[in-house]
Design a protein around this motif. Structure first.
Motif, PDB file in Angstrom:
ATOM      1  N   LEU A   5       1.422   4.448  -1.074  1.00  0.00           N
ATOM      2  CA  LEU A   5       2.034   4.497  -2.402  1.00  0.00           C
ATOM      3  C   LEU A   5       2.740   3.180  -2.712  1.00  0.00           C
ATOM      4  O   LEU A   5       2.316   2.412  -3.562  1.00  0.00           O
ATOM      5  N   ASN A   6       3.877   2.928  -2.069  1.00  0.00           N
ATOM      6  CA  ASN A   6       4.588   1.668  -2.266  1.00  0.00           C
ATOM      7  C   ASN A   6       3.934   0.533  -1.484  1.00  0.00           C
ATOM      8  O   ASN A   6       3.786  -0.570  -1.984  1.00  0.00           O
ATOM      9  N   THR A   7       3.542   0.808  -0.236  1.00  0.00           N
ATOM     10  CA  THR A   7       2.759  -0.151   0.537  1.00  0.00           C
ATOM     11  C   THR A   7       1.302   0.055   0.163  1.00  0.00           C
ATOM     12  O   THR A   7       0.638   0.961   0.654  1.00  0.00           O
ATOM     13  N   ARG A  32       2.439  -5.338   0.250  1.00  0.00           N
ATOM     14  CA  ARG A  32       3.446  -4.581  -0.502  1.00  0.00           C
ATOM     15  C   ARG A  32       3.427  -5.025  -1.953  1.00  0.00           C
ATOM     16  O   ARG A  32       3.488  -6.215  -2.249  1.00  0.00           O
ATOM     17  N   ALA A  33       3.378  -4.068  -2.856  1.00  0.00           N
ATOM     18  CA  ALA A  33       3.379  -4.348  -4.291  1.00  0.00           C
ATOM     19  C   ALA A  33       4.313  -3.387  -5.000  1.00  0.00           C
ATOM     20  O   ALA A  33       3.982  -2.830  -6.062  1.00  0.00           O
ATOM     21  N   ALA A  34       5.493  -3.171  -4.411  1.00  0.00           N
ATOM     22  CA  ALA A  34       6.434  -2.204  -4.991  1.00  0.00           C
ATOM     23  C   ALA A  34       6.916  -2.646  -6.363  1.00  0.00           C
ATOM     24  O   ALA A  34       7.069  -1.840  -7.273  1.00  0.00           O
ATOM     25  N   GLY A  35       7.162  -3.956  -6.539  1.00  0.00           N
ATOM     26  CA  GLY A  35       7.634  -4.433  -7.830  1.00  0.00           C
ATOM     27  C   GLY A  35       6.605  -4.277  -8.927  1.00  0.00           C
ATOM     28  O   GLY A  35       6.914  -3.843 -10.047  1.00  0.00           O
ATOM     29  N   VAL A  36       5.353  -4.618  -8.612  1.00  0.00           N
ATOM     30  CA  VAL A  36       4.288  -4.487  -9.616  1.00  0.00           C
ATOM     31  C   VAL A  36       4.020  -3.023  -9.936  1.00  0.00           C
ATOM     32  O   VAL A  36       3.823  -2.644 -11.098  1.00  0.00           O
TER      33      VAL A  36
END
Length: 365
Positions: A5-7, A32-36
């Motif tokens: 999900l976040n990763t 990791r694309a948590a911000g996007v």
């Protein structure tokens, strides 16, 4: 490659040896694309609110004829905003898909891999996870990432094969025992199930790291079961064979210690309390005797001209001066010269002449 999900991606490399043993190469990595992804969720919620408001205006337009022109204008403005948000979401998804695919292919090239095994989630259903998690999983752009991964992998000669995702995060990658998920040891106050512990062999680690090891071992032992679609050219492993799955384990490798034996074998060498100072091997060249006398031998260069003393530098009105009472004074500093030649303060008021506004004043009496 394992999805999250976040990763967004968890990846690692594994090698199949001639004797059938599978070994993991390194601990793997994460994209990791948590911000996007958080920005995607904000845009999605904003678009949902605007669409609900636009539908409400559409119902009002159909019911009231007197306010129809004004409501139609507002409905047109909302439609333009919805289109702009949809365009931003599309561009963001495209950029994220290319970035994730490029990262995955670069990892495979660096590891010297010949095939990339990707988890296929089309056969899974997000059940018992709540409406929020189900929505987040449905908004992922996994299909775009896999398509771009195939495109970039074909340029460097790396095949991309999808693998069934059944029990990849549930079973241990070393002994296939069902794992026990719990809180991560580095985040004891954060609820979740990111950490996995095997009750059989004692393996423990991040559940995503265990998942990519399971995917790699499953793909390597099922190489003969790989099928290629004639129309699209997509390679995939459709079914899992139990006899092959029993051999899809990561072999445990003994950790070789590089530490040397530091046990004491003799008397301790005597050490001096104060080491001898470093001295110049050759004496400094002879110079003419001046008022200050001859400089003692040391590490200072003798062929470079010295800087002017601080008291002889050009000092302006706004230069910060050295405090009059100070116990510590650097070598070569002089009182009133300042602590830095580029440190300046705001000019005082008495240095800036005040404009004379008397001639412009007139009496109103």
């Amino acid at each position: 490659m394992d999805w999250g999900l976040n990763t967004l991606l968890s990846a690692g490399a594994a090698r199949l040896h001639e004797d059938g043993r599978i070994a993991a190469l390194g601990a793997g990595g994460m994209f990791r694309a948590a911000g996007v992804l958080a920005k995607q969720h904000r845009l999605r919620r904003a678009e949902e609110r605007l669409r609900a408001k636009a539908d409400h205006y559409q119902r009002l337009i159909g019911g009231r004829t007197a306010l129809a022109p004004r409501l139609e204008t507002k409905h047109g403005v909302l439609s333009d905003e919805i289109s702009a948000i949809a365009t931003r979401r599309s561009n963001l998804n495209t950029a994220l898909a290319w970035a994730a695919a490029r990262w995955a292919v670069d990892q495979a090239v660096a590891a010297g891999a010949s095939v990339i095994y990707v988890e296929d989630l089309r056969s899974l259903e997000a059940r018992h996870m709540g409406r929020t998690v189900n929505t987040r999983m449905s908004q992922q752009i996994r299909g775009q990432i896999v398509d771009r991964m195939r495109h970039l992998g074909a340029e460097v000669g790396i095949a991309v094969v999808t693998v069934p995702a059944r029990n990849t995060s549930r079973h241990c990658p070393r002994c296939l025992t069902p794992l026990r998920h719990r809180k991560a040891p580095d985040r004891p106050t954060t609820p979740g199930w990111k950490w996995a512990v095997c009750p059989g062999c004692g393996w423990q680690g991040d559940r995503d790291h265990g998942a990519w090891q399971r995917i790699a071992s499953r793909g390597l032992v099922h190489q003969t079961r790989t099928m290629t679609d004639r129309t699209t050219g997509i390679m995939a492993i459709r079914t899992i064979v139990d006899t092959l799955e029993a051999r899809a384990v990561i072999a445990t490798t003994a950790v070789e210690s590089s530490r040397r034996d530091r046990s004491k074998t003799g008397s301790t060498r005597r050490q001096t309390g104060r080491p001898a100072p470093r001295r110049r091997r050759a004496p400094s060249p002879a110079r003419l005797q001046g008022l200050a006398g001859k400089r003692p031998e040391g590490h200072v260069h003798t062929d470079r001209p010295g800087l002017p003393r601080a008291a002889h530098r050009l000092q302006g009105v706004s230069t910060i001066s050295t405090p009059a009472i100070s116990r510590h004074r650097p070598r070569g500093a002089a009182r009133g010269a300042g602590f830095h030649r580029h440190a300046h303060a705001t000019p005082p008021r008495w240095e800036i002449p005040c404009p004379d506004t008397t001639p412009g004043m007139e009496s109103f009496s």
